[in-house]
Design a protein around this motif. Structure first.
Motif, PDB file in Angstrom:
ATOM      1  N   VAL A   1       0.826  -1.203   0.000  1.00 54.71           N
ATOM      2  CA  VAL A   1       0.000   0.000   0.000  1.00 54.71           C
ATOM      3  C   VAL A   1       0.863   1.258   0.000  1.00 54.71           C
ATOM      4  CG1 VAL A   1      -1.538   1.361   1.467  1.00 54.71           C
ATOM      5  CG2 VAL A   1      -2.069  -1.026   0.968  1.00 54.71           C
ATOM      6  N   VAL A   2       1.925   1.261   0.795  1.00 56.90           N
ATOM      7  CA  VAL A   2       2.799   2.435   0.842  1.00 56.90           C
ATOM      8  C   VAL A   2       3.369   2.717  -0.552  1.00 56.90           C
ATOM      9  CG1 VAL A   2       4.954   3.351   1.766  1.00 56.90           C
ATOM     10  CG2 VAL A   2       3.399   2.104   3.265  1.00 56.90           C
ATOM     11  N   PHE A   3       3.853   1.670  -1.220  1.00 58.12           N
ATOM     12  CA  PHE A   3       4.451   1.860  -2.548  1.00 58.12           C
ATOM     13  C   PHE A   3       3.396   2.232  -3.583  1.00 58.12           C
ATOM     14  CE2 PHE A   3       8.895   0.874  -2.125  1.00 58.12           C
ATOM     15  CZ  PHE A   3       8.948   0.221  -0.918  1.00 58.12           C
ATOM     16  N   LEU A   4       2.220   1.584  -3.493  1.00 58.49           N
ATOM     17  CA  LEU A   4       1.147   1.916  -4.438  1.00 58.49           C
ATOM     18  C   LEU A   4       0.766   3.383  -4.316  1.00 58.49           C
ATOM     19  CD1 LEU A   4      -1.398  -1.070  -4.292  1.00 58.49           C
ATOM     20  CD2 LEU A   4       0.116  -0.449  -6.173  1.00 58.49           C
TER      21      LEU A   4
ATOM     22  N   VAL B   1      18.472   7.208  -1.484  1.00 58.73           N
ATOM     23  CA  VAL B   1      18.292   5.756  -1.425  1.00 58.73           C
ATOM     24  C   VAL B   1      19.188   5.204  -0.319  1.00 58.73           C
ATOM     25  CG1 VAL B   1      18.893   3.649  -2.640  1.00 58.73           C
ATOM     26  CG2 VAL B   1      17.456   5.321  -3.737  1.00 58.73           C
ATOM     27  N   GLY B   2      20.382   5.799  -0.200  1.00 58.31           N
ATOM     28  CA  GLY B   2      21.283   5.413   0.883  1.00 58.31           C
ATOM     29  C   GLY B   2      20.659   5.647   2.249  1.00 58.31           C
ATOM     30  N   ILE B   3      19.975   6.791   2.406  1.00 51.20           N
ATOM     31  CA  ILE B   3      19.347   7.089   3.705  1.00 51.20           C
ATOM     32  C   ILE B   3      18.248   6.071   4.010  1.00 51.20           C
ATOM     33  CG2 ILE B   3      18.020   8.804   4.997  1.00 51.20           C
ATOM     34  CD1 ILE B   3      19.458  10.970   3.400  1.00 51.20           C
ATOM     35  N   ILE B   4      17.485   5.700   2.970  1.00 49.29           N
ATOM     36  CA  ILE B   4      16.427   4.706   3.188  1.00 49.29           C
ATOM     37  C   ILE B   4      17.050   3.372   3.611  1.00 49.29           C
ATOM     38  CG2 ILE B   4      14.579   3.400   2.083  1.00 49.29           C
ATOM     39  CD1 ILE B   4      14.279   5.896   0.183  1.00 49.29           C
ATOM     40  N   ALA B   5      18.120   2.962   2.899  1.00 51.96           N
ATOM     41  CA  ALA B   5      18.788   1.706   3.259  1.00 51.96           C
ATOM     42  C   ALA B   5      19.338   1.792   4.681  1.00 51.96           C
ATOM     43  CB  ALA B   5      19.909   1.397   2.275  1.00 51.96           C
ATOM     44  N   LEU B   6      19.832   2.981   5.042  1.00 55.41           N
ATOM     45  CA  LEU B   6      20.346   3.199   6.393  1.00 55.41           C
ATOM     46  C   LEU B   6      19.240   2.978   7.423  1.00 55.41           C
ATOM     47  CD1 LEU B   6      23.009   4.238   7.671  1.00 55.41           C
ATOM     48  CD2 LEU B   6      22.045   6.526   7.603  1.00 55.41           C
ATOM     49  N   GLY B   7      18.062   3.554   7.158  1.00 57.83           N
ATOM     50  CA  GLY B   7      16.924   3.372   8.065  1.00 57.83           C
ATOM     51  C   GLY B   7      16.556   1.908   8.195  1.00 57.83           C
ATOM     52  N   LEU B   8      16.483   1.203   7.057  1.00 56.52           N
ATOM     53  CA  LEU B   8      16.154  -0.225   7.093  1.00 56.52           C
ATOM     54  C   LEU B   8      17.228  -0.994   7.849  1.00 56.52           C
ATOM     55  CD1 LEU B   8      14.986  -0.754   3.404  1.00 56.52           C
ATOM     56  CD2 LEU B   8      13.551  -0.980   5.437  1.00 56.52           C
ATOM     57  N   GLY B   9      18.500  -0.591   7.632  1.00 60.92           N
ATOM     58  CA  GLY B   9      19.611  -1.289   8.260  1.00 60.92           C
ATOM     59  C   GLY B   9      19.627  -1.089   9.766  1.00 60.92           C
TER      60      GLY B   9
ATOM     61  N   ALA C   1      10.881   4.912   9.795  1.00 61.69           N
ATOM     62  CA  ALA C   1      11.532   6.092   9.208  1.00 61.69           C
ATOM     63  C   ALA C   1      11.889   5.838   7.754  1.00 61.69           C
ATOM     64  CB  ALA C   1      12.788   6.438  10.008  1.00 61.69           C
ATOM     65  N   ALA C   2      12.348   4.614   7.443  1.00 58.84           N
ATOM     66  CA  ALA C   2      12.702   4.290   6.067  1.00 58.84           C
ATOM     67  C   ALA C   2      11.480   4.403   5.165  1.00 58.84           C
ATOM     68  CB  ALA C   2      13.297   2.885   5.990  1.00 58.84           C
ATOM     69  N   PHE C   3      10.349   3.867   5.623  1.00 57.23           N
ATOM     70  CA  PHE C   3       9.133   3.948   4.804  1.00 57.23           C
ATOM     71  C   PHE C   3       8.678   5.390   4.626  1.00 57.23           C
ATOM     72  CE2 PHE C   3       8.554  -0.624   5.687  1.00 57.23           C
ATOM     73  CZ  PHE C   3       8.308  -1.030   4.396  1.00 57.23           C
ATOM     74  N   LEU C   4       8.745   6.172   5.703  1.00 59.56           N
ATOM     75  CA  LEU C   4       8.358   7.572   5.591  1.00 59.56           C
ATOM     76  C   LEU C   4       9.276   8.293   4.605  1.00 59.56           C
ATOM     77  CD1 LEU C   4       6.489   9.803   6.582  1.00 59.56           C
ATOM     78  CD2 LEU C   4       8.078  10.257   8.454  1.00 59.56           C
ATOM     79  N   HIS C   5      10.565   7.929   4.659  1.00 62.54           N
ATOM     80  CA  HIS C   5      11.513   8.584   3.756  1.00 62.54           C
ATOM     81  C   HIS C   5      11.257   8.193   2.305  1.00 62.54           C
ATOM     82  CE1 HIS C   5      14.957  11.194   3.529  1.00 62.54           C
ATOM     83  NE2 HIS C   5      15.455  10.422   2.589  1.00 62.54           N
ATOM     84  N   ILE C   6      10.793   6.979   2.077  1.00 64.89           N
ATOM     85  CA  ILE C   6      10.457   6.546   0.712  1.00 64.89           C
ATOM     86  C   ILE C   6       9.406   7.493   0.137  1.00 64.89           C
ATOM     87  CG2 ILE C   6       9.201   4.766  -0.572  1.00 64.89           C
ATOM     88  CD1 ILE C   6      10.719   2.691   1.141  1.00 64.89           C
ATOM     89  N   ILE C   7       8.363   7.788   0.924  1.00 63.54           N
ATOM     90  CA  ILE C   7       7.312   8.705   0.471  1.00 63.54           C
ATOM     91  C   ILE C   7       7.873  10.124   0.327  1.00 63.54           C
ATOM     92  CG2 ILE C   7       5.113   9.787   1.089  1.00 63.54           C
ATOM     93  CD1 ILE C   7       4.464   7.015   0.628  1.00 63.54           C
ATOM     94  N   ASN C   8       8.548  10.592   1.375  1.00 67.29           N
ATOM     95  CA  ASN C   8       9.014  11.980   1.391  1.00 67.29           C
ATOM     96  C   ASN C   8       9.984  12.271   0.257  1.00 67.29           C
ATOM     97  OD1 ASN C   8       7.515  12.421   3.638  1.00 67.29           O
ATOM     98  ND2 ASN C   8       9.225  12.305   5.083  1.00 67.29           N
ATOM     99  N   HIS C   9      10.945  11.374   0.070  1.00 68.80           N
ATOM    100  CA  HIS C   9      11.907  11.628  -0.992  1.00 68.80           C
ATOM    101  C   HIS C   9      11.239  11.563  -2.351  1.00 68.80           C
ATOM    102  CE1 HIS C   9      14.901  10.307  -4.043  1.00 68.80           C
ATOM    103  NE2 HIS C   9      15.384  11.465  -3.675  1.00 68.80           N
ATOM    104  N   GLY C  10      10.341  10.591  -2.545  1.00 70.54           N
ATOM    105  CA  GLY C  10       9.664  10.464  -3.833  1.00 70.54           C
ATOM    106  C   GLY C  10       8.934  11.743  -4.196  1.00 70.54           C
TER     107      GLY C  10
END
Lengths: 218, 492
Positions: free
Chosen positions: B71-74, B317-325, B334-343
């Motif tokens: 849903v987040v990606f959609l 993308v590095g920041i998102i991977a950092l959040g996931l890591g 935070a990683a998911f929120l950043h996916i939306i925010n950066h997009g």
């Protein structure tokens, strides 16, 4: 066909696959590389037939037929057609000396066999040595792409590299689901067509090999 | 039953619209179809999201599934597609007028864009990991044609690098998928039924052989990491994202590289189940911090506007991977929120870039000056977007970066956070310097074109609005989706 015999045959096919990969890696001539890639793909189809008769899985026969039609006939034909349309010289410029690439290839093969021997029980579901050979083929294919500066040779390396994945995927349990295999093959065909179009378009507009373009940097 | 059929109705909307577009010649009608298609997609995504949030995972045909992660990606793909289709109206008018794209090639452009959107939608809807791979490769094929759409040498060079590097890259992803498939078949005692479906694999992840899952995850991370633009596999990204037509650049940077992260997240969940959070988390952390560090010098020394944005995507993308890591509920959230925010932010700034490049006829940032005087809306959005990208409050990226830092400190990743902070500060200075000159400098020569297309202003206002709202508060519906997505990712 018994499982033991199939496993033996897969072992032989696997070593022949490695041999064809080395020939591609050292090929100084585009035609030889393309024909060897076709032979390699034929071996993959053969492996599919062997595994199909050993496991009784009809899907593997279909996959073997698909490989025959697409990777043995269609893709080499496409590459030869591009060569013909480009009227390019057959010799391939090599960026790395043969001794170096051979040494790297040998190291890759040894490392992957060492790696997969440490994996233990899961390798039971993969017939014979298909796992280390698959990984080796994949990595040597990338070596082919890195050591050449010809667009067509990079495509040959790419397809040869993908052969490694197909080989391992066939040898897992009863092969990948047929529908997935068909989808992957479709991607390979479409990708090859797009690459061919890009190569020809660059050749016809500015008259050079796309792999030589180096305008974008920084 | 009806709800689950939405899962295949959704991607068929752009597929059929795209086919219909091939029969249409008129630019306005094509744009109208484009907007109609993306709006329908957005409505369907809304319906799917409501259903998933209240009724749990939707499944269809043993190949599609939608959970909170989907849903987040959609939502991101739908929002950016709508914005891009609106922006395209005015952008394309100028492009056709200036001869950038010939009028007779318009049907193909619009149809390819629809095909591109369709492949992205199927990628994040795929439950079968083989299907996920197939459609991910299909996104490369459709978008490579769009990257080289102008047929100029630079565009074709970028398209070639893009298709050859990402195709060989994601073949690693296929190999990883095969390995996980083998591990699952083994864990099921040789039975292959459902052994490629994420829902099945995730439910028995703890029984998988951890050694083979580790190797599988490494292959997948390299493979889909190439497609996501993680350093050091990012070399194709600035070329492709800068050479593509602007609405496509926005989708490439805003949505497509996130789809590749979707693939990584699925396998991250499997790896967490099979070997605990430490292994895949550490690798993601490593690649994440590498991407941030590698991107920084290129951002600081860049002169080409769109290449700057490309390198910036590598950083984010590095920041998102950092959040996931860093992981845990907070880091993953935070990683998911950043996916939306950066997009959202990146698409906005690409829209501004496309506008400015069309106006000044150059990609060179030193020559694009005084945008705020020539185009007040675009200039304002440029400054807003730049401040957001640089991580300044009250814009959305500040929030997600803050959460990543908070999660990192709470879990004791001090070194990674310290490096991250230094890089973010350097990038802040560089970015504001570039954007400030572009917005407020003195225009070098009289710039002929004034006036801004309403469609462009509308598209940018929508994205800027989302960016601002998410900077002030995370709405409860989104908060719920992100929290659930983090839980699904961590396998709770």
């Amino acid at each position: 066909m018994s499982i033991a015999l199939a496993s033996y045959l897969i072992g032989i096919i696997g070593s022949l696959l490695l041999l064809t990969m080395i020939v591609i890696l050292e090929a100084g001539d585009l035609y030889r590389a393309i024909y060897t890639m076709a032979v390699q793909s034929f071996l993959i189809a053969l492996a599919g037939a062997v595994l199909g008769s050993a496991t009784g899985n009809i899907d593997l026969w279909v996959i073997a037929g698909l490989t025959l039609a697409v990777k043995v006939v269609a893709l080499p034909w496409l590459l030869l057609m591009v060569i013909h349309r480009m009227r390019i010289h057959r010799k391939i410029e090599v960026l790395m000396p043969v001794t170096v690439t051979l040494a790297i290839a040998a190291a890759i093969v040894m490392l992957t066999f060492y790696l997969s021997s440490s994996l233990g029980s899961v390798t039971q579901v993969i017939t014979g040595n298909a796992l280390p050979i698959g990984i080796s083929l994949m990595l040597i294919g990338i070596l082919v792409m890195m050591s050449r500066r010809t667009a067509l040779m990079q495509m040959v390396g790419l397809f040869a590299s993908e052969n490694g994945i197909f080989f391992t995927a066939m040898a897992v349990s009863q092969g990948m689901p047929l529908i997935i295999e068909i989808g992957v093959t479709l991607d390979v065909i479409l990708g090859a067509l797009v690459m061919g179009v890009i190569i020809l378009r660059v050749k016809s507009s500015i008259g050079s090999d796309i792999a030589d373009l180096d305008e974008l940097k920084g | 039953m009806f709800m689950s059929s939405l899962l295949w109705i959704l991607p068929s909307v752009p597929v059929f619209t795209g086919l219909a577009m091939l029969l249409v010649k008129d630019r306005r009608l094509l744009s109208a179809l484009d907007v109609a298609s993306t709006s329908t997609i957005a409505a369907l995504v809304w319906a799917i999201a409501l259903k998933v949030m209240h009724g749990g995972t939707l499944k269809a045909a043993n190949a599609f599934a939608a959970d909170a992660v989907t849903v987040v990606f959609l939502a991101l793909i739908a929002l950016l597609s709508v914005a891009a289709s609106i922006y395209t109206i005015g952008w394309m008018r100028r492009e056709v007028a200036s001869g950038g794209i010939a009028e007779r090639r318009l049907p193909r452009y619009f149809a390819l864009t629809q095909a591109f959107i369709a492949t992205m939608l199927i990628t994040v809807l795929a439950d079968n990991l083989g299907l996920l791979w197939i459609t991910m490769e299909a996104t490369t094929i459709t978008s490579a044609l769009l990257v080289g759409f102008r047929r100029d040498p630079n565009g074709l060079e970028a398209a070639w690098k893009y298709i050859i590097v990402t195709t060989i890259g994601i073949s690693f992803g296929l190999f990883g998928t095969v390995l996980i498939y083998a591990a699952t078949a083994h864990a099921q005692g040789g039975a292959t039924h459902g052994a490629m479906n994420f829902t099945t694999i995730a439910s028995i992840a703890s029984k998988l052989d951890p050694n083979i899952v580790r190797i599988g995850f490494i292959f997948v991370l390299i493979g889909y990491g190439t497609k996501a633009g993680l350093a050091p596999m990012h070399m194709w990204l600035p070329d492709a994202h800068s050479q593509a037509p602007t609405p496509v650049s926005a989708l490439l940077s805003g949505a497509l590289i996130k789809c590749a992260l979707f693939g990584i997240i699925r396998f991250h969940t499997i790896a967490i189940g099979a070997c605990g959070p430490g292994f895949s988390g550490f690798l993601l952390l490593l690649f994440g911090i590498t991407s941030v560090v590698v991107a920084t010098p290129f951002i600081l020394t860049q002169h080409n506007f769109k290449r700057l944005l490309g390198y910036h995507s590598v950083e984010h993308v590095g920041i998102i991977a950092l959040g996931l890591g860093i992981g845990g509920p907070l880091g993953t959230y935070a990683a998911f929120l950043h996916i939306i925010n950066h997009g959202v932010t990146k698409a906005l700034v690409f829209f501004v870039a496309g506008d400015a490049i069309g106006r000044y006829k150059t990609h060179n940032m030193d020559k694009i000056q005084g945008l705020i005087r020539v185009a007040p809306y675009a200039g304002t959005f440029l400054m807003m977007g730049a401040f957001s990208l640089a991580g300044t409050p009250p814009f959305s990226i500040f929030i997600s970066e803050l959460l990543v830092i908070k999660a990192g400190i709470a879990s004791g990743h001090f070194a990674a956070i310290a490096v991250f902070l230094v890089m973010v500060i350097a990038i802040f200075a560089g970015l504001i310097h570039h954007a400030g000159k572009m917005a407020f400098g003195e225009p070098e020569r009289p710039v002929p074109e004034k006036g801004e297309p309403v469609s462009g202003i509308l598209a940018m206002t929508v994205l800027a609005g989302v960016m601002l709202v998410l900077g002030l508060t995370v709405p409860s519906a989104l908060n719920g989706a992100l929290t659930m997505a983090a839980e699904v990712t961590l396998g709770h």
